[in-house]
Design a protein around this motif. Structure first.
Motif, PDB file in Angstrom:
ATOM      1  N   SER A 176       0.818  -1.218   0.000  1.00 26.14           N
ATOM      2  CA  SER A 176       0.000   0.000   0.000  1.00 26.14           C
ATOM      3  C   SER A 176       0.848   1.264   0.000  1.00 26.14           C
ATOM      4  O   SER A 176       0.382   2.333   0.388  1.00 26.14           O
ATOM      5  N   SER A 177       2.085   1.175  -0.458  1.00 26.99           N
ATOM      6  CA  SER A 177       3.055   2.271  -0.370  1.00 26.99           C
ATOM      7  C   SER A 177       2.657   3.487  -1.192  1.00 26.99           C
ATOM      8  O   SER A 177       1.975   3.389  -2.210  1.00 26.99           O
ATOM      9  N   TYR A 178       3.176   4.639  -0.741  1.00 26.18           N
ATOM     10  CA  TYR A 178       3.078   5.875  -1.507  1.00 26.18           C
ATOM     11  C   TYR A 178       4.259   6.014  -2.463  1.00 26.18           C
ATOM     12  O   TYR A 178       4.210   6.794  -3.404  1.00 26.18           O
ATOM     13  N   ASN A 179       5.332   5.275  -2.199  1.00 33.93           N
ATOM     14  CA  ASN A 179       6.517   5.346  -3.048  1.00 33.93           C
ATOM     15  C   ASN A 179       7.357   4.088  -2.873  1.00 33.93           C
ATOM     16  O   ASN A 179       7.477   3.572  -1.772  1.00 33.93           O
ATOM     17  N   GLU A 180       7.935   3.617  -3.972  1.00 32.18           N
ATOM     18  CA  GLU A 180       8.815   2.448  -3.965  1.00 32.18           C
ATOM     19  C   GLU A 180       9.784   2.562  -5.141  1.00 32.18           C
ATOM     20  O   GLU A 180       9.501   3.257  -6.114  1.00 32.18           O
ATOM     21  N   THR A 198      -1.353  -4.094  -5.285  1.00 30.50           N
ATOM     22  CA  THR A 198      -0.354  -3.052  -5.058  1.00 30.50           C
ATOM     23  C   THR A 198      -0.838  -1.692  -5.533  1.00 30.50           C
ATOM     24  O   THR A 198      -1.643  -1.594  -6.461  1.00 30.50           O
ATOM     25  N   THR A 199      -0.323  -0.660  -4.897  1.00 28.86           N
ATOM     26  CA  THR A 199      -0.565   0.692  -5.377  1.00 28.86           C
ATOM     27  C   THR A 199       0.325   0.965  -6.594  1.00 28.86           C
ATOM     28  O   THR A 199       1.328   0.287  -6.809  1.00 28.86           O
ATOM     29  N   CYS A 217      -2.698   5.214  -5.557  1.00 30.89           N
ATOM     30  CA  CYS A 217      -2.093   5.489  -4.249  1.00 30.89           C
ATOM     31  C   CYS A 217      -3.093   6.198  -3.336  1.00 30.89           C
ATOM     32  O   CYS A 217      -3.905   6.997  -3.793  1.00 30.89           O
ATOM     33  N   GLY A 218      -2.991   5.920  -2.051  1.00 31.97           N
ATOM     34  CA  GLY A 218      -3.757   6.659  -1.064  1.00 31.97           C
ATOM     35  C   GLY A 218      -5.227   6.356  -1.015  1.00 31.97           C
ATOM     36  O   GLY A 218      -5.992   7.079  -0.373  1.00 31.97           O
ATOM     37  N   ASP A 219      -5.668   5.281  -1.658  1.00 31.46           N
ATOM     38  CA  ASP A 219      -7.086   4.956  -1.746  1.00 31.46           C
ATOM     39  C   ASP A 219      -7.372   3.644  -1.021  1.00 31.46           C
ATOM     40  O   ASP A 219      -7.222   2.558  -1.586  1.00 31.46           O
TER      41      ASP A 219
END
Length: 270
Positions: A176-180, A198-199, A217-219
């Motif tokens: 559920s990351s905002y960045n990778e 995955t996001t 992302c973020g949902d």
């Protein structure tokens, strides 16, 4: 590290290679945006330009690096996985279904979104999160506030063999990351035959090809829907498991290492 390599290269006349992994690319992480604007938007392209090779671990990360500079060609070599150690099967997993997430417990990983998503799932399931970090207490409190503390298990940091067992017992891997950059944990899960939710971050979507679902992302609601869709469809879940095992074969360390060696040999010949 790239700057140090450049200094050593000048002193000893030895070529150096830069490996882009994530936060070393300007504007990857909002926490360092001021430093990137003042220093690294200028310094990083200079370090890349002087290197023998600059290699990113995903298409997405290369695209981000190119926004800073296109003066240096950037190649791609994905992260690899030890397929002898990380193994799985297409068998049905434990009941009730177990969702696993892995990573350092900080805000950028979005574990709070995943807990919120699981809170909305009506079907029986268990969420296990492997990792440690500053957000642990906040995540525990969130699970209690949502009344799902019995459905959420924070495992802490696990030894590799323990983690592999949890992968093999799980039904879905969720990131559920905002960045990778390129998630090693996701590669491990794929090698263990797990369907993926995955996001849309970093190289994550590059690992999804019939073996899972990509959400914005973020949902948290999108995460919830994706997990529910897989849990409610055993046939699709089995298809995703099969596909993950097929995809994993392309990321063996043997293949990844050969790609890296080929790039080095070609660059040295020039």
């Amino acid at each position: 590290a790239g700057f140090i390599a450049m200094m050593l290269s000048r002193r000893f006349h030895i070529p150096y290679v830069v490996l882009l992994r994530g936060a070393d690319v300007p504007f990857y992480d909002k926490r360092w945006v001021k430093l990137d604007r003042l220093v690294f938007r200028y310094l990083s392209p200079y370090i890349w330009k002087k290197s023998l090779l600059t290699i990113a671990n995903s298409q997405n990360l290369r695209d981000l690096a190119y926004k800073t500079s296109r003066k240096k060609k950037i190649d791609i070599v994905y992260n690899g996985i030890d397929l002898e150690r990380y193994t799985g099967s297409c068998d049905v997993k434990i009941n009730p279904p177990q969702i696993i997430a892995v990573g350092r417990l900080n805000k950028i990983k979005g574990f709070d979104l995943l807990i919120q998503a699981v809170a909305g799932i009506k079907a029986q399931c268990q969420l296990v999160i492997a990792g440690d970090g500053p957000e642990k207490e906040n995540l525990e409190n969130l699970a209690k506030m949502l009344g799902i503390e019995k459905k959420v298990l924070l495992l802490g940091r696990l030894e590799k063999e323990q983690l592999i067992r949890f992968y093999q017992e799980s039904s879905i891997f969720c990131m559920s990351s905002y960045n990778e950059g390129m998630s090693n944990a996701m590669l491990e899960a794929i090698a263990c035959g797990l369907p993926i939710v995955t996001t849309q971050v970093g190289g994550a979507a590059e690992l999804i090809n019939g073996n899972g679902v990509v959400v914005p992302c973020g949902d948290s609601f999108a995460l919830q829907e994706a997990i529910e869709t897989l849990l409610e469809n055993p046939n699709r879940l089995a298809q995703c498991r099969n596909r993950s095992l097929q995809i994993a074969a392309d990321f063996s360390w043997e293949k990844i290492t050969n790609n890296f060696i080929d790039l080095l040999n070609a660059a040295l010949k020039k």
